[in-house]
Design a protein around this motif. Structure first.
Motif, PDB file in Angstrom:
ATOM      1  N   GLU A 258      88.931   7.493 -31.564  1.00 56.27           N
ATOM      2  CA  GLU A 258      88.957   8.031 -30.207  1.00 56.27           C
ATOM      3  C   GLU A 258      89.182   6.896 -29.222  1.00 56.27           C
ATOM      4  OE1 GLU A 258      86.107  10.760 -27.270  1.00 56.27           O
ATOM      5  OE2 GLU A 258      85.642  10.569 -29.411  1.00 56.27           O
ATOM      6  N   TYR A 259      89.939   7.170 -28.166  1.00 60.28           N
ATOM      7  CA  TYR A 259      90.251   6.162 -27.156  1.00 60.28           C
ATOM      8  C   TYR A 259      90.392   6.858 -25.813  1.00 60.28           C
ATOM      9  CZ  TYR A 259      92.974   2.521 -24.726  1.00 60.28           C
ATOM     10  OH  TYR A 259      93.435   1.580 -23.837  1.00 60.28           O
ATOM     11  N   THR A 260      89.552   6.479 -24.886  1.00 54.69           N
ATOM     12  CA  THR A 260      89.591   7.114 -23.577  1.00 54.69           C
ATOM     13  C   THR A 260      88.877   6.229 -22.553  1.00 54.69           C
ATOM     14  OG1 THR A 260      89.189   9.172 -22.383  1.00 54.69           O
ATOM     15  CG2 THR A 260      87.493   8.482 -23.929  1.00 54.69           C
ATOM     16  N   ILE A 261      88.633   6.772 -21.373  1.00 56.73           N
ATOM     17  CA  ILE A 261      87.922   6.047 -20.326  1.00 56.73           C
ATOM     18  C   ILE A 261      86.504   5.735 -20.804  1.00 56.73           C
ATOM     19  CG2 ILE A 261      86.958   6.302 -18.000  1.00 56.73           C
ATOM     20  CD1 ILE A 261      89.480   7.953 -17.326  1.00 56.73           C
ATOM     21  N   GLY A 262      86.047   4.501 -20.521  1.00 62.12           N
ATOM     22  CA  GLY A 262      84.773   4.043 -21.052  1.00 62.12           C
ATOM     23  C   GLY A 262      83.608   4.956 -20.742  1.00 62.12           C
ATOM     24  N   LYS A 263      83.462   5.382 -19.501  1.00 64.52           N
ATOM     25  CA  LYS A 263      82.316   6.218 -19.129  1.00 64.52           C
ATOM     26  C   LYS A 263      82.288   7.509 -19.931  1.00 64.52           C
ATOM     27  CE  LYS A 263      81.742   4.482 -14.410  1.00 64.52           C
ATOM     28  NZ  LYS A 263      81.787   4.801 -12.958  1.00 64.52           N
ATOM     29  N   GLN A 264      83.468   8.056 -20.208  1.00 65.79           N
ATOM     30  CA  GLN A 264      83.507   9.320 -20.938  1.00 65.79           C
ATOM     31  C   GLN A 264      83.113   9.152 -22.396  1.00 65.79           C
ATOM     32  OE1 GLN A 264      86.799  12.054 -20.393  1.00 65.79           O
ATOM     33  NE2 GLN A 264      86.861  12.473 -22.592  1.00 65.79           N
ATOM     34  N   ILE A 265      83.639   8.092 -23.037  1.00 58.99           N
ATOM     35  CA  ILE A 265      83.418   7.971 -24.482  1.00 58.99           C
ATOM     36  C   ILE A 265      81.941   7.724 -24.805  1.00 58.99           C
ATOM     37  CG2 ILE A 265      83.723   5.480 -24.887  1.00 58.99           C
ATOM     38  CD1 ILE A 265      85.676   6.260 -27.161  1.00 58.99           C
ATOM     39  N   PHE A 266      81.199   7.142 -23.858  1.00 61.37           N
ATOM     40  CA  PHE A 266      79.785   6.863 -24.115  1.00 61.37           C
ATOM     41  C   PHE A 266      78.854   7.969 -23.614  1.00 61.37           C
ATOM     42  CE2 PHE A 266      81.787   2.621 -23.997  1.00 61.37           C
ATOM     43  CZ  PHE A 266      81.514   2.259 -25.309  1.00 61.37           C
ATOM     44  N   THR A 267      79.381   8.904 -22.838  1.00 61.06           N
ATOM     45  CA  THR A 267      78.538   9.998 -22.342  1.00 61.06           C
ATOM     46  C   THR A 267      78.981  11.359 -22.864  1.00 61.06           C
ATOM     47  OG1 THR A 267      79.894  10.218 -20.341  1.00 61.06           O
ATOM     48  CG2 THR A 267      77.966   8.763 -20.232  1.00 61.06           C
ATOM     49  N   ASN A 268      80.269  11.504 -23.160  1.00 65.88           N
ATOM     50  CA  ASN A 268      80.778  12.796 -23.617  1.00 65.88           C
ATOM     51  C   ASN A 268      81.940  12.607 -24.583  1.00 65.88           C
ATOM     52  OD1 ASN A 268      81.052  15.593 -23.758  1.00 65.88           O
ATOM     53  ND2 ASN A 268      82.528  15.642 -22.065  1.00 65.88           N
ATOM     54  N   PRO A 269      81.678  11.959 -25.748  1.00 63.52           N
ATOM     55  CA  PRO A 269      82.763  11.715 -26.705  1.00 63.52           C
ATOM     56  C   PRO A 269      83.337  13.012 -27.241  1.00 63.52           C
ATOM     57  CG  PRO A 269      80.629  11.198 -27.685  1.00 63.52           C
ATOM     58  CD  PRO A 269      80.390  11.452 -26.233  1.00 63.52           C
ATOM     59  N   LEU A 270      84.624  12.976 -27.580  1.00 70.14           N
ATOM     60  CA  LEU A 270      85.302  14.167 -28.072  1.00 70.14           C
ATOM     61  C   LEU A 270      85.140  14.356 -29.581  1.00 70.14           C
ATOM     62  CD1 LEU A 270      88.657  13.855 -26.090  1.00 70.14           C
ATOM     63  CD2 LEU A 270      86.645  15.245 -25.521  1.00 70.14           C
ATOM     64  N   ASP A 271      84.924  13.263 -30.316  1.00 73.77           N
ATOM     65  CA  ASP A 271      84.850  13.322 -31.773  1.00 73.77           C
ATOM     66  C   ASP A 271      83.397  13.161 -32.218  1.00 73.77           C
ATOM     67  OD1 ASP A 271      84.935  12.144 -34.631  1.00 73.77           O
ATOM     68  OD2 ASP A 271      87.047  12.701 -34.298  1.00 73.77           O
ATOM     69  N   SER A 272      82.973  13.971 -33.162  1.00 75.18           N
ATOM     70  CA  SER A 272      81.571  13.937 -33.598  1.00 75.18           C
ATOM     71  C   SER A 272      81.217  12.599 -34.232  1.00 75.18           C
ATOM     72  CB  SER A 272      81.299  15.074 -34.593  1.00 75.18           C
ATOM     73  OG  SER A 272      82.120  14.935 -35.750  1.00 75.18           O
ATOM     74  N   ARG A 273      82.195  11.912 -34.857  1.00 75.74           N
ATOM     75  CA  ARG A 273      81.912  10.596 -35.451  1.00 75.74           C
ATOM     76  C   ARG A 273      81.619   9.563 -34.366  1.00 75.74           C
ATOM     77  NH1 ARG A 273      87.359  10.525 -38.862  1.00 75.74           N
ATOM     78  NH2 ARG A 273      87.948  11.584 -36.912  1.00 75.74           N
ATOM     79  N   THR A 274      82.353   9.644 -33.268  1.00 77.63           N
ATOM     80  CA  THR A 274      82.069   8.758 -32.138  1.00 77.63           C
ATOM     81  C   THR A 274      80.678   9.027 -31.603  1.00 77.63           C
ATOM     82  OG1 THR A 274      84.416   8.935 -31.545  1.00 77.63           O
ATOM     83  CG2 THR A 274      82.952   7.902 -29.951  1.00 77.63           C
ATOM     84  N   GLU A 275      80.339  10.302 -31.418  1.00 70.65           N
ATOM     85  CA  GLU A 275      79.026  10.667 -30.900  1.00 70.65           C
ATOM     86  C   GLU A 275      77.919  10.161 -31.814  1.00 70.65           C
ATOM     87  OE1 GLU A 275      76.585  14.620 -29.333  1.00 70.65           O
ATOM     88  OE2 GLU A 275      78.510  14.850 -30.383  1.00 70.65           O
ATOM     89  N   ASP A 276      78.099  10.329 -33.121  1.00 68.97           N
ATOM     90  CA  ASP A 276      77.078   9.883 -34.083  1.00 68.97           C
ATOM     91  C   ASP A 276      76.872   8.381 -33.984  1.00 68.97           C
ATOM     92  OD1 ASP A 276      76.678  12.443 -34.966  1.00 68.97           O
ATOM     93  OD2 ASP A 276      77.919  12.234 -36.763  1.00 68.97           O
ATOM     94  N   TYR A 277      77.955   7.619 -33.816  1.00 70.22           N
ATOM     95  CA  TYR A 277      77.829   6.166 -33.740  1.00 70.22           C
ATOM     96  C   TYR A 277      77.175   5.752 -32.424  1.00 70.22           C
ATOM     97  CZ  TYR A 277      78.881   1.216 -33.952  1.00 70.22           C
ATOM     98  OH  TYR A 277      78.767  -0.156 -33.973  1.00 70.22           O
ATOM     99  N   VAL A 278      77.626   6.333 -31.348  1.00 67.57           N
ATOM    100  CA  VAL A 278      77.077   5.985 -30.025  1.00 67.57           C
ATOM    101  C   VAL A 278      75.580   6.326 -29.973  1.00 67.57           C
ATOM    102  CG1 VAL A 278      77.127   6.615 -27.569  1.00 67.57           C
ATOM    103  CG2 VAL A 278      79.259   6.158 -28.793  1.00 67.57           C
ATOM    104  N   GLU A 279      75.193   7.436 -30.613  1.00 67.21           N
ATOM    105  CA  GLU A 279      73.793   7.853 -30.609  1.00 67.21           C
ATOM    106  C   GLU A 279      72.946   7.125 -31.645  1.00 67.21           C
ATOM    107  OE1 GLU A 279      72.371   9.852 -28.475  1.00 67.21           O
ATOM    108  OE2 GLU A 279      74.237  10.237 -27.380  1.00 67.21           O
ATOM    109  N   GLY A 280      73.581   6.241 -32.438  1.00 63.50           N
ATOM    110  CA  GLY A 280      72.837   5.428 -33.398  1.00 63.50           C
ATOM    111  C   GLY A 280      72.517   6.121 -34.699  1.00 63.50           C
ATOM    112  N   ARG A 281      73.266   7.174 -35.047  1.00 63.77           N
ATOM    113  CA  ARG A 281      72.973   7.890 -36.294  1.00 63.77           C
ATOM    114  C   ARG A 281      73.536   7.179 -37.516  1.00 63.77           C
ATOM    115  NH1 ARG A 281      74.855  12.372 -32.978  1.00 63.77           N
ATOM    116  NH2 ARG A 281      73.035  13.278 -31.947  1.00 63.77           N
ATOM    117  N   PHE A 282      74.456   6.222 -37.316  1.00 61.95           N
ATOM    118  CA  PHE A 282      74.922   5.363 -38.398  1.00 61.95           C
ATOM    119  C   PHE A 282      75.449   4.072 -37.783  1.00 61.95           C
ATOM    120  CE2 PHE A 282      78.919   7.259 -37.121  1.00 61.95           C
ATOM    121  CZ  PHE A 282      79.885   6.303 -37.402  1.00 61.95           C
ATOM    122  N   GLY A 283      75.710   3.083 -38.665  1.00 57.40           N
ATOM    123  CA  GLY A 283      76.242   1.817 -38.190  1.00 57.40           C
ATOM    124  C   GLY A 283      75.180   0.762 -38.068  1.00 57.40           C
TER     125      GLY A 283
END
Length: 283
Positions: A258-283
């Motif tokens: 996923e690639y988009t505006i920074g504020k969006q990707i960290f608050t409302n990511p479009l892909d569930s894998r991005t959301e899982d990583y940002v929320e600390g569920r893996f990595g």
């Protein structure tokens, strides 16, 4: 003739009207006048691993673009590809293009030395030369054939101010650079990359070994530097990515997810894998 070229041949230029794949509409902002376009880039190493898989990425001018994700995702490989440092690695296959101002920097006829003056890079671990602070900064100028001391002095002051360390070292320029703290050394490395007035600055986890105060100073200097430079940063944490990113690209297993505006990707990511990583569920 391209500024990168060492002979009289003409380079291919980036096709017009390129559009992103699997990106949301907000990324049209980036594509109005990108500084760098990574097009269908795939890279494999001699051990058989594929570090990047068909990457498309348009990087805007005068902004901080963050590449983030778990280790092994291909972020550092991409960074090193943009200034051809991967030429020195065990890369066995490179497919695709990296266009910088419309010129394909992967063209074998590119003058790599000239390219690296235009595209500076700073690594996670500060590596100052075993010289004085002043000599660390004039080293690149002298290699480029610039011997004028007045030009040296102006370049030193300009680059140290841009790296937010002028006030700390202006009276210590003839002291060994190794006498500085780790955070100061890292900002000297940043200043050293700025002396030659590049157009692009690549930063690979530049604050990973620094204390919070030094990290804050580096991040603050980046906000000023982006007014004059194109900055591509691999951060040392998701938190840093969220603090500094104008645009952000999430990499996972060599793929651009996923690639988009920074504020969006960290608050409302479009892909569930991005959301899982940002929320600390893996990595």
């Amino acid at each position: 003739m391209s500024a990168f070229h060492s002979d009289q041949h003409e380079h291919k230029h980036a096709p017009m009207g390129m559009k992103p794949r699997a990106l949301n509409a907000s990324m049209e902002i980036v594509l109005t006048d990108p500084k760098i376009i990574v097009e269908h880039l795939s890279i494999s190493y001699s051990d058989g691993t594929e570090s990047l898989k068909d990457i498309y990425l348009a990087i805007p001018k005068n902004a901080i673009t963050v590449l983030f994700g778990p280790a092994g995702g291909g972020k550092s490989t991409l960074l090193r590809t943009i200034n051809r440092l991967n030429d020195l690695a065990d890369v066995v296959k490179v497919q695709g293009h990296v266009w910088l101002d419309g010129v394909d920097i992967l063209d074998p006829e590119i003058d790599v030395i000239t390219l690296r003056r235009k595209v500076g890079i700073v690594f996670a671990r500060p590596v100052v030369l075993p010289l004085t602070i002043r000599q660390n900064l004039t080293y690149g100028l002298e290699l480029a054939g610039q011997r004028d001391r007045s030009i040296h002095a102006a370049a030193i002051e300009r680059s140290l101010k841009a790296a937010a360390i002028w006030d700390e070292v202006k009276d210590r320029l003839d002291e060994p650079a190794v006498s500085l703290s780790g955070g100061q050394q890292q900002r000297i490395c940043l200043a050293r990359s700025l002396v030659l007035e590049p157009e692009v600055i690549l930063l690979d986890e530049p604050t990973s070994g620094l204390d919070p105060i030094s990290t804050g100073k580096v991040e603050a200097s980046l906000q000023t530097l982006k007014e004059s430079y194109t900055i591509v940063l691999v951060p040392h944490s998701v938190q840093q990515a969220a603090r500094v990113a104008d645009y952000a690209a999430f990499f996972l297993g060599g793929e651009l997810i996923e690639y988009t505006i920074g504020k969006q990707i960290f608050t409302n990511p479009l892909d569930s894998r991005t959301e899982d990583y940002v929320e600390g569920r893996f990595g």
